[in-house]
Each structure stands twice: as C-alpha cells, then as structure tokens.
Design an enzyme around this catalytic site. Structure first.
Site: not given
Ligand code: 5GP
Ligand code: ZN
Length: 115
Positions: A91, A98, A100
C-alpha cells in the site's frame, strides 16, 4: 527530481518539520492516522525498502536508531507503532522510503485483522 518527499526535504513543498540532520528529515504526516503521526525520511532518495541492499545499511540503521528519541520528543512515552509500507501490496503511496511513527494516549489496536 520529481519526488514529493525530495521536494519537502529541499523546502520546495512546506511541511511541519520536527527534526533534520545530515541523514534524515522528519515531519508530521499531512493526513494523520493517529493523534501523533510523523514520517522519518532518509535524505538520500531510496524508492522503497524493496530497493535496499547492504549499501544502505548505515542510513537504515541510523534512521531506526533515531526513532525512539524522536517518538519521545513527540510525547510518545508509552509506546508507538512503526510502519514501512512497501510496494503495491504494502500500500505504498509515496515512492521515497519512509517510516511512519504512530501513537497517542490510547492503544492503536491490531495492525491487521487476523484471518
Ligand atoms: P505511504 O502510503 O507511502 O506509506 O505513506 C505516504 C504518507 O505520506 C501518507 O500517510 C500521506 O498522508 C503522507 N503524505 C503524502 N503527501 C504528503 C505531503 O505533501 N506532506 C505531508 N506532510 N505528508 C504527505
Ligand atoms: Zn525522493
């Protein structure tokens, strides 16, 4: 590079920064999934955990070794959850590796429903 997290690291897209040093950039998630939800991002562009090898050992170790201190700095003194989403099945939405970090006053509940 056309990567949203590289742009955040360079300051081209604003973010609520928590911490920055030579290795990592740390900022609040724009759409928090818990009372505290921030992201730890290596400054080096690595697409995902599926693309790492032993050449990334130092960066990955550094990032995880910093996590506890960063969590405490955000008030997470009673535990937290770390999540690394990888690829389509994991997902992953942003293809810059990164971690979380999620937490708050109450237990977060199960990560996934058991089958
Ligand atoms: P992934 O699904 O790739 O593990 O998580 C990406 C995360 O990045 C998501 O939780 C989303 O809310 C966050 N995110 C996406 N775009 C931005 C942004 O422009 N600024 C910030 N601060 N978070 C972002
Ligand atoms: Zn990037």
């Amino acid at each position: 590079m056309d990567c949203i997290f590289c742009k955040i690291i360079r300051g081209e897209i604003p973010s609520r920064k928590i911490f920055e040093d030579e290795e990592i950039f740390v900022f609040h998630d724009i759409q928090p999934a818990a009372p505290v939800h921030f992201l730890i991002v290596p400054k080096q562009h690595i697409g995902s955990l599926a693309e790492t090898d032993m050449s990334h050992q130092k960066t990955l170790g550094y990032l995880l070794a910093k996590t506890g201190e960063l969590a405490k700095s955000q008030g997470l003194n009673d535990g937290f959850r770390t999540v690394i989403n990888t690829g389509r099945v994991g997902g992953q939405e942003v293809y810059h590796l990164h971690v979380h970090v999620l937490g708050g006053p109450d237990p977060l509940g199960p990560l996934l429903k058991k089958r």
